[in-house]
Design a protein around this motif. Structure first.
Motif, mmCIF file in Angstrom:
data_model
loop_
_atom_site.group_PDB
_atom_site.id
_atom_site.type_symbol
_atom_site.label_atom_id
_atom_site.label_comp_id
_atom_site.label_asym_id
_atom_site.label_seq_id
_atom_site.Cartn_x
_atom_site.Cartn_y
_atom_site.Cartn_z
ATOM 1 N N LYS A 67 0.847 -1.180 0.000
ATOM 2 C CA LYS A 67 0.000 0.000 0.000
ATOM 3 C C LYS A 67 0.892 1.243 0.000
ATOM 4 C CE LYS A 67 -4.323 1.384 2.078
ATOM 5 N NZ LYS A 67 -5.265 1.173 3.155
ATOM 6 N N ILE A 68 0.674 2.134 -0.974
ATOM 7 C CA ILE A 68 1.384 3.408 -1.060
ATOM 8 C C ILE A 68 0.342 4.482 -0.793
ATOM 9 C CG2 ILE A 68 2.758 4.943 -2.516
ATOM 10 C CD1 ILE A 68 4.211 2.323 -2.153
ATOM 11 N N GLY A 69 0.442 5.119 0.365
ATOM 12 C CA GLY A 69 -0.611 6.053 0.767
ATOM 13 C C GLY A 69 -1.900 5.279 0.970
ATOM 14 N N GLU A 70 -2.929 5.633 0.212
ATOM 15 C CA GLU A 70 -4.222 4.950 0.304
ATOM 16 C C GLU A 70 -4.450 3.968 -0.838
ATOM 17 O OE1 GLU A 70 -6.445 5.191 2.862
ATOM 18 O OE2 GLU A 70 -4.830 6.322 3.809
ATOM 19 N N LYS A 71 -3.471 3.835 -1.750
ATOM 20 C CA LYS A 71 -3.648 2.983 -2.927
ATOM 21 C C LYS A 71 -2.857 1.679 -2.798
ATOM 22 C CE LYS A 71 -4.501 4.955 -6.811
ATOM 23 N NZ LYS A 71 -4.304 5.503 -8.146
#
Length: 66
Positions: A9-13
């Protein structure tokens, strides 16, 4: 030997491979070598990047660790 592939997960994605759309990756750290640091034997002083390697097709994504 490969590490266990996981969702990232990168940030919210959730990270998705731009080549095959797979969503599981394994992680490694890579030094961003420069010619000057290598010439003088200071490779340890180079910045690092994080690589996420697609468990399906092997595509490598690089992320700068500032």
């Amino acid at each position: 030997m490969r590490k266990e592939a996981k969702e990232v997960k990168i940030g919210e994605k959730i990270l998705e491979c731009p080549i095959c759309n797979h969503k599981k990756f394994w992680k490694r750290q890579t030094l961003m070598n420069t010619a000057g640091a290598t010439f003088f034997g200071f490779d340890w002083a180079n910045k690092e990047a994080v690589n996420f390697i697609c468990n399906s097709c092997g595509y490598i994504m690089w992320f700068w660790v500032g």
